[in-house]
Scaffold this active site. Sequence first.
Site, PDB file in Angstrom:
ATOM      1  N   THR A 168     -11.103  45.528  71.054  1.00  0.00           N
ATOM      2  CA  THR A 168     -12.323  46.322  71.215  1.00  0.00           C
ATOM      3  C   THR A 168     -13.556  45.477  71.537  1.00  0.00           C
ATOM      4  O   THR A 168     -14.632  46.033  71.751  1.00  0.00           O
ATOM      5  CB  THR A 168     -12.621  47.110  69.923  1.00  0.00           C
ATOM      6  OG1 THR A 168     -12.824  46.183  68.847  1.00  0.00           O
ATOM      7  CG2 THR A 168     -11.492  48.060  69.583  1.00  0.00           C
ATOM      8  N   LYS A 169     -13.419  44.156  71.561  1.00  0.00           N
ATOM      9  CA  LYS A 169     -14.592  43.288  71.701  1.00  0.00           C
ATOM     10  C   LYS A 169     -15.078  43.236  73.151  1.00  0.00           C
ATOM     11  O   LYS A 169     -14.460  43.768  74.063  1.00  0.00           O
ATOM     12  CB  LYS A 169     -14.273  41.894  71.170  1.00  0.00           C
ATOM     13  CG  LYS A 169     -13.998  41.845  69.670  1.00  0.00           C
ATOM     14  CD  LYS A 169     -15.153  42.369  68.867  1.00  0.00           C
ATOM     15  CE  LYS A 169     -15.046  42.097  67.380  1.00  0.00           C
ATOM     16  NZ  LYS A 169     -13.964  42.794  66.704  1.00  0.00           N
ATOM     17  N   THR A 170     -16.200  42.537  73.356  1.00  0.00           N
ATOM     18  CA  THR A 170     -16.835  42.528  74.674  1.00  0.00           C
ATOM     19  C   THR A 170     -15.968  41.864  75.735  1.00  0.00           C
ATOM     20  O   THR A 170     -16.061  42.207  76.910  1.00  0.00           O
ATOM     21  CB  THR A 170     -18.210  41.840  74.612  1.00  0.00           C
ATOM     22  OG1 THR A 170     -18.041  40.521  74.052  1.00  0.00           O
ATOM     23  CG2 THR A 170     -19.180  42.646  73.762  1.00  0.00           C
TER      24      THR A 170
END
Length: 384
Positions: free
Chosen positions: A184-186
């Site tokens: 889910t991170k950038t």
Amino acid sequence: MTDFLPFALPDLGEEEIAEVLHSLRSGWLTTGPKAKRFEEEFAEFIGTGVEAIAVNSATAGLHLALEAAGIGPGDEVISTPYTFTSTSEVVRYLNADPVFVDIDPVTFNLDPERIEAAITPRTKAIVPVHFAGLACDMARILEIAQRHGLKVIEDAAHALPTTCGGQLVGSLGSDATVYSFYATKTITTGEGGMVVTRDAEMARRCRVMRLHGISRDAFDRYTSTKPAWHYEVVAPGCKYNMTDIAASIGIHQLKKAWRFQKRRCEMAARYDEAFADLPVTLPPKPHGADIHAWHLYVLRLADAAPVDRDRFIELMSGKGIGCSVHFIPLHLHPYWSDRYALKPDSFPIALDSYRRAVSLPLFTKMTDADQQRVIDATRSILAC
């Protein structure tokens, strides 16, 4: 029936797929040339002569960084309760104790003004968390740490790319900075993380400890032109190395990091405009010209809102939209509250922020139409 819009999705292209296939066909699946390349390109991205050590999670990276910083039994590490449990669980891995400090009421970040009161003779480090992708007040935190002889390990799981005082997080003068590449991170590698440091000895120790305490990386041993079967175990290390398959994804995600940030910033601005008249507190903005990574977009519902946070999430789900909560503060979880005799009101700002906070979908694969769905649904629930 309208398709369900999840809270987050990774944004992967054909480049990542092709690189993974190349790794599969090469026969080198574990830590090898792709992981080494990802480390080199990540260090260049930060751009200040740092070293980068690829690991299989930010949790692993925090553990390695704290161990390399000399944290051990009986030591105290100051951090925030407003984070995921991994930030503090790694302190317990080392038989040290986290000491929680309440957050700033605007930024959600560790409040520097509360740090000094928490320092004792046992305090050895500070772990600031750049919540949602907004930088902490690192100038103040680093000044406090320097004056008291404390290490600073930044939890930058949300903060790529984020700047503070015009410099990228990771280049601010802390002892180490740790990033997350969770799905889910950038940017993502599926599971993965990176430790960044200017300290050559910390980097060496992290490399040794990420792979069983062995004095030589497997990649170095297996690619030598001379017989290199011999190795030495110099410490009781961990199994924290990043695979080449994961690094194959990261190599191309890193190239997209600034494009992803620009899109996230545009989406956050669109949300801000759409919700300006609602009974909510909008997310805080970066100082001056600094850059916010916008990993999360977190609204805080006001007392005047027609529903509470929990009901809002239920109603959004009923409209086919996934939301989340960042975070349930650590002092509300049984392990932390029982071990350290903490009460819900031990950190009143964190408690109040949690009770009001909801994270809306914000990911680069969202279309404008997807975002409009979120806007329309939010307004239909909260417009008074």
